[in-house]
Design an enzyme around this catalytic site. Sequence first.
Site, PDB file in Angstrom:
ATOM      1  N   GLY A 121       0.745  -1.215   0.043  1.00  0.00           N
ATOM      2  CA  GLY A 121       0.253   0.262  -0.225  1.00  0.00           C
ATOM      3  C   GLY A 121       0.731   1.511   0.106  1.00  0.00           C
ATOM      4  N   ALA A 122       1.039   1.615  -1.680  1.00  0.00           N
ATOM      5  CA  ALA A 122       2.108   2.678  -1.379  1.00  0.00           C
ATOM      6  C   ALA A 122       1.409   4.341  -1.207  1.00  0.00           C
ATOM      7  CB  ALA A 122       3.103   2.917  -2.572  1.00  0.00           C
TER       8      ALA A 122
ATOM      9  N   GLY B  67       1.954   4.818   3.213  1.00  0.00           N
ATOM     10  CA  GLY B  67       2.821   3.626   3.328  1.00  0.00           C
ATOM     11  C   GLY B  67       3.419   4.051   2.739  1.00  0.00           C
TER      12      GLY B  67
ATOM     13  N   ALA C 143      -0.357  12.631   6.536  1.00  0.00           N
ATOM     14  CA  ALA C 143       0.331  13.296   4.854  1.00  0.00           C
ATOM     15  C   ALA C 143      -0.412  13.048   4.209  1.00  0.00           C
ATOM     16  CB  ALA C 143       1.381  11.623   4.887  1.00  0.00           C
TER      17      ALA C 143
ATOM     18  N   LYS D 116     -10.563   5.561  17.852  1.00  0.00           N
ATOM     19  CA  LYS D 116     -10.605   6.146  16.764  1.00  0.00           C
ATOM     20  C   LYS D 116     -11.263   6.068  15.446  1.00  0.00           C
ATOM     21  CE  LYS D 116      -8.311   6.859  12.480  1.00  0.00           C
ATOM     22  NZ  LYS D 116      -6.341   7.775  11.941  1.00  0.00           N
TER      23      LYS D 116
ATOM     24  N   ASN E  35     -13.754   8.930  13.991  1.00  0.00           N
ATOM     25  CA  ASN E  35     -13.964   8.876  12.011  1.00  0.00           C
ATOM     26  C   ASN E  35     -16.022   8.257  11.948  1.00  0.00           C
ATOM     27  OD1 ASN E  35     -11.355   9.149  11.450  1.00  0.00           O
ATOM     28  ND2 ASN E  35     -11.302   6.837  11.144  1.00  0.00           N
TER      29      ASN E  35
ATOM     30  N   SER F  49     -10.895  12.086   4.826  1.00  0.00           N
ATOM     31  CA  SER F  49     -10.932  11.039   3.719  1.00  0.00           C
ATOM     32  C   SER F  49     -11.959  11.195   3.071  1.00  0.00           C
ATOM     33  CB  SER F  49      -9.507  10.058   4.843  1.00  0.00           C
ATOM     34  OG  SER F  49     -10.499   9.674   5.366  1.00  0.00           O
TER      35      SER F  49
ATOM     36  N   GLU G 164     -14.767   4.124   2.918  1.00  0.00           N
ATOM     37  CA  GLU G 164     -14.153   2.708   3.494  1.00  0.00           C
ATOM     38  C   GLU G 164     -15.411   2.576   4.633  1.00  0.00           C
ATOM     39  OE1 GLU G 164      -9.518   2.573   4.262  1.00  0.00           O
ATOM     40  OE2 GLU G 164     -10.893   5.039   5.084  1.00  0.00           O
TER      41      GLU G 164
END
Length: 298
Positions: A10-11, A15, A128, A181, A185, A252, A264
């Site tokens: 997972g880049a 990641g 990030a 979390k 969320n 997100s 998600e």
Amino acid sequence: MQKPHWHVLGAGAIGCLFAQGLHRSGSTTTLVMRRGVTVRSLPVVVEHDGQRCEQHLPVITPDDTAEISHLLITTKAYDVHSAVSGIAKLLSDNCVVLLLVNGLGLAEKLRADYPHLDVFCGTTTEGAYQLSAQHIQHAGRGETRVGRAGQDTPPAWFEGFARATDACVWDSDIDSALWSKLAVNCIINPLTAVSGCRNGELARSSELSAQVEALCSEVADISRAAGFDNIAEKLRPAVSAVIAGTADNRSSMLQDIERGRQTEIDYITGYLLKIAEQHGIQAPKNRSLLERIRNRAP
Ligand code: PAF
């Protein structure tokens, strides 16, 4: 102990941040990319405070013959199972798998599907975002918590892993950290996603504040039933603190919707509602948000 060789699946932003952090702190680190990627290495670029750091990391794909002993998973929640099944034959017996993924329910399924894996969970508040492929902006330093329910002392690999970031701690009560979390969320993500607003708007608009209040009350009831009384008691101020601290952010889930991507929601509100059902709790406000996000027009 010799530092383990980490493979990062997972880049995306988190990641890349951890892959570069692991590499810079002296752990051999390899990116696991999807089938069809032909390059043998990729530059990972992290921008932070006006500084640019570029490191070339080796790359493997599911068609390679490498043996993976330590795997960090930072994919989107809905990609975890297909991504892991793609590389299942590369995973050693007792392969350490650290899930640093949004949402809940994934570790249980991984343990059931692959009982030979040594699964750990983590959660991070590192900020990030991706500028382009393998090029990220490290926007804010945060804390990473890693653990496994019932394990008080960290395993040998943890010390080296923790050097990947400035603040990484072993949490012997990781389930509470993950639930905490999830609870936050469940409120911020779907509400900003359906309202199309930045996080701070949830405090500025009286109509949205009332919705935050109503959602907090449902999530607190479910948290109590699931045994997280402490989180339930502090949920409203915790949500306000995250809204204030991330006021300018687009959540997100809002970003996923704006980009026409899958969300998600099933691993966030969907998981919460699964636990609610187990305890016979109705949570109509959360259910309505789940349906709205699932059924949104593309
Ligand atoms: O998913 C996110 O965007 C973040 O976890 C949070 C806390 C909602 C803040 O933007």
